[in-house]
Design a protein around this motif. Structure first.
Motif, mmCIF file in Angstrom:
data_model
loop_
_atom_site.group_PDB
_atom_site.id
_atom_site.type_symbol
_atom_site.label_atom_id
_atom_site.label_comp_id
_atom_site.label_asym_id
_atom_site.label_seq_id
_atom_site.Cartn_x
_atom_site.Cartn_y
_atom_site.Cartn_z
ATOM 1 N N THR A 134 0.791 -1.191 -0.066
ATOM 2 C CA THR A 134 -0.113 0.038 0.049
ATOM 3 C C THR A 134 0.715 1.319 -0.004
ATOM 4 N N ALA A 135 0.603 2.018 -1.006
ATOM 5 C CA ALA A 135 1.469 3.307 -1.212
ATOM 6 C C ALA A 135 0.918 4.521 -0.243
ATOM 7 N N PRO A 136 1.637 5.279 0.246
ATOM 8 C CA PRO A 136 1.102 6.390 1.107
ATOM 9 C C PRO A 136 0.236 7.037 0.400
ATOM 10 N N LYS A 179 1.573 6.681 -5.696
ATOM 11 C CA LYS A 179 1.127 5.649 -6.348
ATOM 12 C C LYS A 179 2.230 4.255 -6.425
ATOM 13 N N LEU A 180 1.914 3.148 -6.610
ATOM 14 C CA LEU A 180 2.822 2.203 -6.729
ATOM 15 C C LEU A 180 3.754 2.079 -7.958
ATOM 16 N N THR A 181 3.216 2.977 -8.877
ATOM 17 C CA THR A 181 4.062 3.184 -10.229
ATOM 18 C C THR A 181 5.186 4.287 -10.262
ATOM 19 N N ASP A 182 5.037 4.858 -9.160
ATOM 20 C CA ASP A 182 6.341 5.940 -8.659
ATOM 21 C C ASP A 182 7.515 5.070 -8.972
ATOM 22 N N PRO A 183 8.640 5.657 -9.638
ATOM 23 C CA PRO A 183 9.829 4.774 -9.869
ATOM 24 C C PRO A 183 10.386 4.284 -8.565
ATOM 25 N N ALA A 184 10.553 5.194 -7.421
ATOM 26 C CA ALA A 184 11.225 4.510 -6.048
ATOM 27 C C ALA A 184 10.329 3.561 -5.498
ATOM 28 N N LEU A 185 9.029 3.527 -5.695
ATOM 29 C CA LEU A 185 8.131 2.735 -4.866
ATOM 30 C C LEU A 185 8.118 1.530 -5.500
ATOM 31 N N ALA A 186 8.107 1.480 -7.240
ATOM 32 C CA ALA A 186 8.051 0.319 -7.971
ATOM 33 C C ALA A 186 9.468 -0.411 -7.644
ATOM 34 N N ALA A 187 10.540 0.410 -7.716
ATOM 35 C CA ALA A 187 11.891 -0.359 -7.459
ATOM 36 C C ALA A 187 11.677 -1.188 -6.383
ATOM 37 N N ALA A 188 11.387 -0.646 -5.208
ATOM 38 C CA ALA A 188 11.460 -1.086 -3.840
ATOM 39 C C ALA A 188 10.649 -2.558 -3.829
ATOM 40 N N VAL A 190 -4.219 -4.946 -9.110
ATOM 41 C CA VAL A 190 -3.859 -3.557 -8.515
ATOM 42 C C VAL A 190 -4.938 -2.884 -8.241
ATOM 43 N N THR A 191 -5.378 -1.979 -7.767
ATOM 44 C CA THR A 191 -6.471 -1.221 -7.546
ATOM 45 C C THR A 191 -6.506 -0.225 -8.379
ATOM 46 N N PRO A 192 -7.543 0.273 -8.852
ATOM 47 C CA PRO A 192 -7.679 1.340 -9.851
ATOM 48 C C PRO A 192 -7.130 2.614 -9.574
ATOM 49 N N ASP A 193 -7.085 3.060 -8.350
ATOM 50 C CA ASP A 193 -6.095 4.079 -7.824
ATOM 51 C C ASP A 193 -4.728 4.021 -7.767
ATOM 52 N N GLY A 194 -4.200 2.796 -7.983
ATOM 53 C CA GLY A 194 -2.852 2.340 -8.163
ATOM 54 C C GLY A 194 -2.147 2.516 -6.699
ATOM 55 N N ARG A 195 -2.702 2.428 -5.784
ATOM 56 C CA ARG A 195 -2.274 2.700 -4.283
ATOM 57 C C ARG A 195 -2.017 1.393 -3.746
ATOM 58 N N GLU A 251 11.452 0.172 3.776
ATOM 59 C CA GLU A 251 12.152 1.310 4.052
ATOM 60 C C GLU A 251 11.845 2.425 2.746
ATOM 61 N N ALA A 252 11.329 2.191 1.867
ATOM 62 C CA ALA A 252 10.778 2.986 0.869
ATOM 63 C C ALA A 252 9.459 3.941 1.325
ATOM 64 N N GLY A 253 8.808 3.613 2.410
ATOM 65 C CA GLY A 253 7.667 3.984 2.810
ATOM 66 C C GLY A 253 6.538 3.507 2.480
ATOM 67 N N LEU A 254 6.517 2.016 1.927
ATOM 68 C CA LEU A 254 5.454 1.264 1.610
ATOM 69 C C LEU A 254 4.738 0.689 3.070
ATOM 70 N N ASP A 255 3.253 0.522 2.894
ATOM 71 C CA ASP A 255 2.967 -0.258 4.250
ATOM 72 C C ASP A 255 2.655 -1.589 3.559
#
Length: 781
Positions: free
Chosen positions: A76-78, A82-91, A117-122, A154-158
């Motif tokens: 779950t992204a903050p 969105k999970l498609t953000d480069p840093a979050l996707a890499a993590a 993946v949920t429609p909002d990408g989170r 560590e990248a901020g994902l729950d």
């Protein structure tokens, strides 16, 4: 049986060092076996021969990853990202790469590939497949999987990790489980007024439980033993171990208070109270072993392991306990002038009066044959006062008990059965957090998808087309949320199709979907030439629940029939078995109602720490019936045998009920309270299986002991009068005489306290010279 146990008791008393050393050797041997063999608990629910199990076994050949257990990782992204953000996707990619290297992992399905993946990408859901079952997982496999989430966190994902690999929770015992033992100590101390006497039931119970559990854990290295089986064996071992010893110690101290020689008293306690213990234990063992008839392996092991623990408790009670009596000697005797001593003296006086009345000597002492009153100087017990009140208006008491228990049983009409899933796990656990998050974001069906095995009988492209046709038909079924593309094996011609229901694994709608697929399997085979089977953890759970539901009534009939036969043999009466059976059924029905009210409707759920309400554990009704049957027979035998003993001596129906209650109610009350608190202490456990079983047993014991045995039983016997002990003469001649009360033992009144060892000679037992039949009072009056 009484004669045989009498000799065992005397022999164990005389050879106390040998008997104690033998039990110590057995305990050490089982502990060594456990240390050498180790133990591995298996909480898998399987049902050999069912469609789901056969399909699962077939899948293991071609699709080991699909046939094994699985886990899920929820990302779950903050807020605002969105999970498609480069840093979050890499993590997230680093986490999934690490998960692929975790022990026993066969495959990792990323969220994009699975389409989760949920429609909002989170929020996204990744699937982790293992090539082994949950019980075969490496000991640190799940811990290693959880460690792989570090980059994402560590990248901020729950991140939440759960899935079927976790089961419904981890079985952990805490300090609260010891509360039952603490209360048992207090009850024993109050009952006996002696720490020495109170310590003996605890010592023997711990010996039996330790021996049974060490042996059970040792054999788990080769047999499938679940953590629930261990918990049930522990609960029953403690409860019956303390109770059985309590009955024998109580009889022994009462006899010592009359001046009987300690060794003679040990033999008589084993021959009288020990006979009742053996009978009661046998009923528990038979009822638990009867779980084998359901033909579900984990339930069979559960029943046999609990039965073995009860059997050990019986053996300890009739052998080790008399040996401990030998070490204590006359120190177990109540202090002169104490309430225990006065109660024992009153009992002895009552017996003297009965013997004199039967032999025509009553007139020499002015004994006129009372009406069941308490001998002068004896304390009036609560049990006696309660029995007098009940027998004064027996019909009112019967109607009141029946009304209360039937009212308590009303919720049972809404009883629903299912196996627990991670939705029943304790709040705050990883699997529960993942379960709730998946249900909220993707839907309840994703927590327990169905697997459809399609055997096309074709190889190559033809088989793949047939599997695709099956998947298309599955999409059109009502209640289907999502159907995945077939995972096809071109060599075998088989395919696995994942079907996600629109309802949760325990919902009735999911069962309807499984039934619908199976009903349409024939039509699908005609249309596509493909044999279709439904499997997966959810389908296996549904099949287990169906098998258990179908077995409930036949098992109940077996238990009821057994109840009638055993009590007919023991009490040689028609009324007593019928009354006991009806009382048992009322107790079971009330217990079912209480379980539904708490665990299904949610009454007092927060107070009892129930993590989630929903269907009741599918095997709880059968386990409850088996265990409660044996325990109910305990109280029936110990209470009614005391009443019957007085009836045989005096021939006075209603006074015998009061006299029997005065002699037995204190011990039965203490035994019921001990068993209640032992079971109730396990309600504090977070395990979704153990908690409702412990609650149902605690409630059932409380209801059966106080509402049925202490109230309904004396009321019915008083209402029926002499007819309660009637048995047709032809049937009386056919039935064997089990002599539970020890009537064949020679009168004890000439065996008073003498020098140590003086009771050794002339201690032979002889048939009771009164010449009474087991089914009629002395002298036929």
């Amino acid at each position: 049986m009484a004669t045989w146990l009498y000799r065992i008791g005397r022999g164990a008393y005389r050879r106390r060092w040998l008997v104690s050393a033998a039990w110590l050797a057995v305990l050490v041997a089982t502990a060594c076996c456990l240390a050498v063999l180790g133990g591995r608990l298996d909480n898998e629910f399987t049902i050999p021969g069912s469609e789901s199990q056969q399909a699962l076994d077939t899948m293991a050949e071609d699709f080991p990853a699909a046939a094994g257990t699985s886990a899920q990782i929820v990302f779950t992204a903050p807020e605002g990202e969105k999970l498609t953000d480069p840093a979050l996707a890499a993590a997230m990619e680093r986490t999934l790469a690490g998960a692929a290297e975790a022990p026993d992992v066969a495959a990792v399905v990323p969220p994009r590939k699975a389409g989760t993946v949920t429609p909002d990408g989170r929020t996204a859901l990744a699937q982790i497949s293992y090539d082994v079952t949950r019980s075969e997982l490496d000991g640190n496999a799940l811990d290693e999987l959880e460690r792989t989430t570090a980059p994402a966190e560590e990248a901020g994902l729950d991140v939440a990790v759960g899935g079927q690999a976790y089961g419904n929770g981890v079985l952990t015992a805490g300090v609260l489980e010891l509360l039952g033992v603490v209360v048992a100590v207090a009850v024993l101390a109050l009952t006996f007024g002696s720490l020495l006497a109170a310590g003996m039931p605890l010592l023997t119970a711990f010996t039996g439980v330790a021996t049974g559990l060490f042996g059970l854990l040792a054999v788990s290295s080769g047999l499938t033993v679940s953590s629930t089986a261990v918990s049930l064996a522990l609960m029953l071992g403690l409860a019956v171990g303390i109770d059985y010893a309590l009955f024998i110690v109580s009889r022994h101290r009462a006899q010592l208070a009359t001046g009987m020689d300690p060794r003679e008293s040990a033999g008589r306690a084993a021959g009288t109270a020990g006979s009742a213990v053996v009978f009661a234990g046998t009923t528990v063992v038979i009822a638990l072993a009867g779980l084998c008839v359901v033909r579900i392996p984990f339930l069979t092991v559960m029943g046999l392991s609990a039965a073995a623990t009860v059997l050990i408790a019986v053996l300890v009670a009739v052998t080790l306990l008399p040996a401990l009596f030998g070490f204590a000697g006359a120190r177990l005797a109540p202090r002169p002038g104490s309430r225990a001593a006065r109660r024992a003296a009153a009992t002895d006086e009552t017996h003297h009066e009965s013997v004199e009345r039967d032999t025509g000597q009553a007139g020499e002492r002015g004994v006129t044959g009372g009406t069941g009153g308490t001998p002068e100087g004896a304390p009036h017990t609560f049990g006696e006062r309660w029995a007098r009140g009940v027998t004064r208006r027996p019909l009112l008491a019967i109607l009141a008990v029946a009304a209360v228990l039937l009212t308590a049983a009303l919720p049972a009409a809404d009883l629903r059965l299912a196996l627990p899933d991670n939705g029943s796990a304790a709040h705050g656990t990883p699997q529960r957090e993942a379960y709730d998050r998946i249900e909220e974001t993707f839907g309840p069906g994703f927590n327990g998808p169905l697997l459809v095995l399609a055997d096309t009988g074709e190889t190559g492209a033809a088989g793949q087309q047939a599997a695709a046709a099956v998947a298309k038909e599955l999409k059109g079924l009502p209640g289907t949320e999502r159907v995945s593309a077939p995972q096809y094996d071109p060599e075998s011609g088989r395919a696995v199709i994942q079907v996600v229901a629109g309802s949760g694994p325990q919902d009735e709608a999911t069962q309807y979907l499984v039934d619908d697929i199976r009903e349409r399997a024939g039509a699908m085979e005609e249309d596509t030439g493909t044999e279709v089977s439904v499997t997966g953890t959810t389908a296996v759970g549904i099949d287990v629940s169906d098998r258990l539901s179908a077995s409930l009534l036949p098992f109940a009939a077996v238990v009821v029939g057994l109840c009638l036969i055993l009590l007919l043999l023991v009490f040689r009466s028609l009324v007593v078995p019928l009354k006991a059976t009806v009382g048992f059924l009322l107790s079971v029905a009330a217990s079912f109602g209480a379980v539904v009210a708490v665990f299904q409707w949610g009454w007092l759920a927060d107070a009892l720490g129930v993590a989630a309400t929903g269907p009741v554990v599918s095997f709880l009704p059968i386990v409850l019936m088996a265990v409660l049957f044996g325990l109910a027979m305990d109280y029936e035998v110990f209470l009614v045998s005391s009443m019957r003993e007085d009836w045989i001596r005096t021939g006075r129906a209603r006074p015998s009920v009061v006299t029997g209650a005065r002699h037995a109610s204190r011990v039965v009350t203490a035994a019921a309270l001990i068993m209640f608190f032992v079971f109730a202490s396990f309600v504090s456990m977070e395990d979704a299986i153990v908690k409702p079983i412990a609650f149902s047993l605690a409630f059932g014991v409380l209801v059966d002991a106080f509402a049925v045995r202490m109230t309904l039983v004396p009321a019915v016997l008083a209402l029926v009068g002499r007819g309660a002990w009637w048995l047709p003469p032809w049937l009386d001649r056919m039935l064997p005489d089990l002599d539970i009360e020890g009537a064949r033992l020679s009168p004890p009144h000439d065996r008073k306290l003498t020098e140590p060892g003086s009771g050794d000679e002339g201690a032979a037992v002889s048939p009771d010279s009164a010449g009474t039949s087991a089914g009629s009072p002395a002298g036929g009056k």
